[in-house]
Design a protein around this motif. Structure first.
Motif, PDB file in Angstrom:
ATOM      1  N   TRP A   1     -81.441  50.328 -34.546  1.00  0.00           N
ATOM      2  CA  TRP A   1     -82.579  49.468 -34.202  1.00  0.00           C
ATOM      3  C   TRP A   1     -83.117  49.657 -36.025  1.00  0.00           C
ATOM      4  O   TRP A   1     -83.130  50.338 -36.557  1.00  0.00           O
ATOM      5  CB  TRP A   1     -83.977  50.654 -33.436  1.00  0.00           C
ATOM      6  N   PRO A   2     -83.415  48.136 -36.378  1.00  0.00           N
ATOM      7  CA  PRO A   2     -83.969  46.972 -34.940  1.00  0.00           C
ATOM      8  C   PRO A   2     -82.683  46.379 -34.995  1.00  0.00           C
ATOM      9  O   PRO A   2     -81.940  46.182 -35.942  1.00  0.00           O
ATOM     10  CB  PRO A   2     -84.780  46.417 -35.561  1.00  0.00           C
ATOM     11  N   PRO A   3     -82.621  45.560 -33.521  1.00  0.00           N
ATOM     12  CA  PRO A   3     -81.211  44.591 -33.323  1.00  0.00           C
ATOM     13  C   PRO A   3     -81.239  43.845 -33.768  1.00  0.00           C
ATOM     14  O   PRO A   3     -82.487  43.085 -34.239  1.00  0.00           O
ATOM     15  CB  PRO A   3     -81.177  44.290 -31.487  1.00  0.00           C
ATOM     16  N   ALA A   4     -80.423  42.767 -34.276  1.00  0.00           N
ATOM     17  CA  ALA A   4     -80.672  41.658 -34.966  1.00  0.00           C
ATOM     18  C   ALA A   4     -81.227  40.655 -33.810  1.00  0.00           C
ATOM     19  O   ALA A   4     -81.411  41.033 -32.590  1.00  0.00           O
ATOM     20  CB  ALA A   4     -79.081  40.831 -34.922  1.00  0.00           C
ATOM     21  N   PRO A   5     -81.889  39.650 -34.723  1.00  0.00           N
ATOM     22  CA  PRO A   5     -82.623  38.900 -33.771  1.00  0.00           C
ATOM     23  C   PRO A   5     -82.794  38.163 -32.348  1.00  0.00           C
ATOM     24  O   PRO A   5     -81.269  37.840 -32.103  1.00  0.00           O
ATOM     25  CB  PRO A   5     -83.358  37.391 -34.381  1.00  0.00           C
ATOM     26  N   ILE A   6     -83.174  37.813 -31.379  1.00  0.00           N
ATOM     27  CA  ILE A   6     -82.866  37.947 -29.525  1.00  0.00           C
ATOM     28  C   ILE A   6     -82.693  36.598 -29.755  1.00  0.00           C
ATOM     29  O   ILE A   6     -84.116  36.036 -29.213  1.00  0.00           O
ATOM     30  CB  ILE A   6     -82.391  38.549 -28.706  1.00  0.00           C
ATOM     31  N   ARG A   7     -81.898  35.400 -29.670  1.00  0.00           N
ATOM     32  CA  ARG A   7     -82.768  33.932 -28.791  1.00  0.00           C
ATOM     33  C   ARG A   7     -82.356  33.765 -27.992  1.00  0.00           C
ATOM     34  O   ARG A   7     -81.895  33.626 -27.322  1.00  0.00           O
ATOM     35  CB  ARG A   7     -81.951  33.657 -29.986  1.00  0.00           C
TER      36      ARG A   7
ATOM     37  N   GLU B   1     -83.789  30.203 -25.113  1.00  0.00           N
ATOM     38  CA  GLU B   1     -83.927  28.597 -25.399  1.00  0.00           C
ATOM     39  C   GLU B   1     -84.668  27.898 -26.196  1.00  0.00           C
ATOM     40  O   GLU B   1     -84.922  27.689 -27.126  1.00  0.00           O
ATOM     41  CB  GLU B   1     -83.988  28.046 -23.951  1.00  0.00           C
ATOM     42  N   ARG B   2     -86.203  29.222 -25.528  1.00  0.00           N
ATOM     43  CA  ARG B   2     -87.876  29.105 -26.505  1.00  0.00           C
ATOM     44  C   ARG B   2     -88.085  29.601 -27.529  1.00  0.00           C
ATOM     45  O   ARG B   2     -88.908  29.410 -28.008  1.00  0.00           O
ATOM     46  CB  ARG B   2     -87.937  28.438 -25.875  1.00  0.00           C
ATOM     47  N   LEU B   3     -87.470  31.298 -27.680  1.00  0.00           N
ATOM     48  CA  LEU B   3     -87.924  32.129 -27.671  1.00  0.00           C
ATOM     49  C   LEU B   3     -87.379  33.069 -28.709  1.00  0.00           C
ATOM     50  O   LEU B   3     -85.981  33.050 -28.595  1.00  0.00           O
ATOM     51  CB  LEU B   3     -88.292  32.864 -26.697  1.00  0.00           C
ATOM     52  N   VAL B   4     -87.840  33.464 -29.212  1.00  0.00           N
ATOM     53  CA  VAL B   4     -86.777  34.662 -30.414  1.00  0.00           C
ATOM     54  C   VAL B   4     -87.659  36.279 -29.734  1.00  0.00           C
ATOM     55  O   VAL B   4     -89.329  36.301 -30.464  1.00  0.00           O
ATOM     56  CB  VAL B   4     -86.851  34.111 -32.095  1.00  0.00           C
ATOM     57  N   LEU B   5     -87.023  37.334 -30.292  1.00  0.00           N
ATOM     58  CA  LEU B   5     -87.127  38.855 -29.980  1.00  0.00           C
ATOM     59  C   LEU B   5     -86.978  39.643 -30.942  1.00  0.00           C
ATOM     60  O   LEU B   5     -85.600  39.042 -31.274  1.00  0.00           O
ATOM     61  CB  LEU B   5     -86.234  39.075 -28.833  1.00  0.00           C
ATOM     62  N   ARG B   6     -88.046  40.308 -31.750  1.00  0.00           N
ATOM     63  CA  ARG B   6     -87.504  40.318 -32.903  1.00  0.00           C
ATOM     64  C   ARG B   6     -88.471  41.269 -33.260  1.00  0.00           C
ATOM     65  O   ARG B   6     -89.405  41.799 -32.464  1.00  0.00           O
ATOM     66  CB  ARG B   6     -87.717  39.209 -34.011  1.00  0.00           C
ATOM     67  N   GLU B   7     -88.101  42.076 -34.366  1.00  0.00           N
ATOM     68  CA  GLU B   7     -89.097  42.975 -35.122  1.00  0.00           C
ATOM     69  C   GLU B   7     -89.954  42.931 -35.470  1.00  0.00           C
ATOM     70  O   GLU B   7     -90.559  42.087 -35.569  1.00  0.00           O
ATOM     71  CB  GLU B   7     -88.280  43.691 -36.290  1.00  0.00           C
TER      72      GLU B   7
ATOM     73  N   ALA C   1     -90.416  35.832 -18.402  1.00  0.00           N
ATOM     74  CA  ALA C   1     -89.519  35.709 -18.028  1.00  0.00           C
ATOM     75  C   ALA C   1     -88.639  35.321 -18.405  1.00  0.00           C
ATOM     76  O   ALA C   1     -86.957  36.311 -18.262  1.00  0.00           O
ATOM     77  CB  ALA C   1     -88.899  35.091 -16.418  1.00  0.00           C
ATOM     78  N   GLU C   2     -88.095  34.788 -19.061  1.00  0.00           N
ATOM     79  CA  GLU C   2     -87.343  34.495 -20.246  1.00  0.00           C
ATOM     80  C   GLU C   2     -86.835  35.407 -21.359  1.00  0.00           C
ATOM     81  O   GLU C   2     -86.514  35.671 -21.884  1.00  0.00           O
ATOM     82  CB  GLU C   2     -87.388  33.060 -20.968  1.00  0.00           C
ATOM     83  N   ALA C   3     -88.350  35.679 -22.118  1.00  0.00           N
ATOM     84  CA  ALA C   3     -88.298  36.682 -22.732  1.00  0.00           C
ATOM     85  C   ALA C   3     -87.636  38.492 -22.638  1.00  0.00           C
ATOM     86  O   ALA C   3     -86.904  39.127 -22.605  1.00  0.00           O
ATOM     87  CB  ALA C   3     -89.640  37.103 -23.144  1.00  0.00           C
ATOM     88  N   CYS C   4     -88.474  38.201 -20.883  1.00  0.00           N
ATOM     89  CA  CYS C   4     -87.630  39.791 -19.967  1.00  0.00           C
ATOM     90  C   CYS C   4     -86.578  39.542 -19.940  1.00  0.00           C
ATOM     91  O   CYS C   4     -85.541  40.474 -20.149  1.00  0.00           O
ATOM     92  CB  CYS C   4     -88.943  40.315 -18.865  1.00  0.00           C
ATOM     93  N   ALA C   5     -86.109  38.756 -19.358  1.00  0.00           N
ATOM     94  CA  ALA C   5     -84.759  38.489 -19.215  1.00  0.00           C
ATOM     95  C   ALA C   5     -83.324  38.459 -20.434  1.00  0.00           C
ATOM     96  O   ALA C   5     -82.586  39.237 -20.582  1.00  0.00           O
ATOM     97  CB  ALA C   5     -84.119  37.390 -18.150  1.00  0.00           C
ATOM     98  N   ALA C   6     -84.500  38.558 -21.940  1.00  0.00           N
ATOM     99  CA  ALA C   6     -82.982  38.135 -22.670  1.00  0.00           C
ATOM    100  C   ALA C   6     -83.696  40.631 -23.100  1.00  0.00           C
ATOM    101  O   ALA C   6     -82.127  40.335 -23.863  1.00  0.00           O
ATOM    102  CB  ALA C   6     -84.043  37.696 -23.831  1.00  0.00           C
ATOM    103  N   ALA C   7     -84.557  40.805 -22.960  1.00  0.00           N
ATOM    104  CA  ALA C   7     -84.251  42.097 -23.227  1.00  0.00           C
ATOM    105  C   ALA C   7     -84.058  42.712 -22.506  1.00  0.00           C
ATOM    106  O   ALA C   7     -82.929  43.801 -22.715  1.00  0.00           O
ATOM    107  CB  ALA C   7     -86.047  42.301 -23.178  1.00  0.00           C
ATOM    108  N   LEU C   8     -83.557  42.498 -21.478  1.00  0.00           N
ATOM    109  CA  LEU C   8     -83.040  43.772 -20.263  1.00  0.00           C
ATOM    110  C   LEU C   8     -81.556  43.151 -20.142  1.00  0.00           C
ATOM    111  O   LEU C   8     -80.293  44.464 -20.084  1.00  0.00           O
ATOM    112  CB  LEU C   8     -83.277  43.114 -18.729  1.00  0.00           C
TER     113      LEU C   8
END
Length: 173
Positions: free
Chosen positions: A9-15, A17-23, A118-125
């Motif tokens: 942790w942290p993983p590389a940012p997750i991209r 279509e529209r969002l970035v999941l990051r630290e 939905a987009e962000a949670c699907a990416a995190a899952l």
């Protein structure tokens, strides 16, 4: 990842279509305070916290811990996703020894209704499934929280049980 298993942790940012999941970063502090002070966001979470208390309590870099992603849209934080172990003392488990990973998310009201959750949670899952294959993930929300109930269904969660907690009926999937 502390508490969730042997994941860096942290993983590389997750991209997506529209969002970035990051630290979390220092620039996210104001958005964290807004999340916790918002009556709309905190309707099903015990109500808003006083802004002056949050200004004193929220660290310079808030939310920097394993399992917490900031959801970034165009360089601005619009919410958070967390994956934590569900406390064994709480009701609602699918394993006899408890300790399942639990998905949670918070979004600023201006981000509601656009499919970001939905987009962000699907990416995190998806990240979680790759990082810890075969690990179950659970979700718990008040049955009165229509938005969270719809999100759970959209993400493919199915009802396991309902119970009373925090003075309200909870849906566990």
């Amino acid at each position: 990842m502390t508490g969730l298993g042997p994941v860096a942790w942290p993983p590389a940012p997750i991209r997506t279509e529209r969002l970035v999941l990051r630290e979390s970063e220092a620039r996210d502090r104001a958005a964290f305070i807004e999340l916790f002070a918002s009556p709309e966001v905190r309707t099903y979470l015990g109500g808003p916290r006083p802004r002056d208390e949050l200004e004193r309590a929220v660290p310079e870099v808030p939310g920097r811990r394993p399992g917490l992603f900031v959801i970034d849209l165009g360089g601005e934080m619009i919410g958070t996703i967390n994956l934590d172990r569900r406390d064994a003392e709480r009701p609602g488990h699918i394993r006899p020894d408890a300790g399942e990973a639990e998905l949670g998310c918070l979004f600023l009201p201006e981000a509601w209704g656009r499919g970001y959750a939905a987009e962000a949670c699907a990416a995190a899952l998806g990240w979680f499934a790759d990082a810890l294959p075969g690990e179950p993930v659970v979700l718990c929300t008040q049955t009165a929280n229509d938005r969270s109930m719809r999100l759970a269904a959209k993400l493919g969660f199915t009802e396991v049980e309902r119970f009373q907690e925090y003075g309200a009926e909870q849906w566990f999937g």
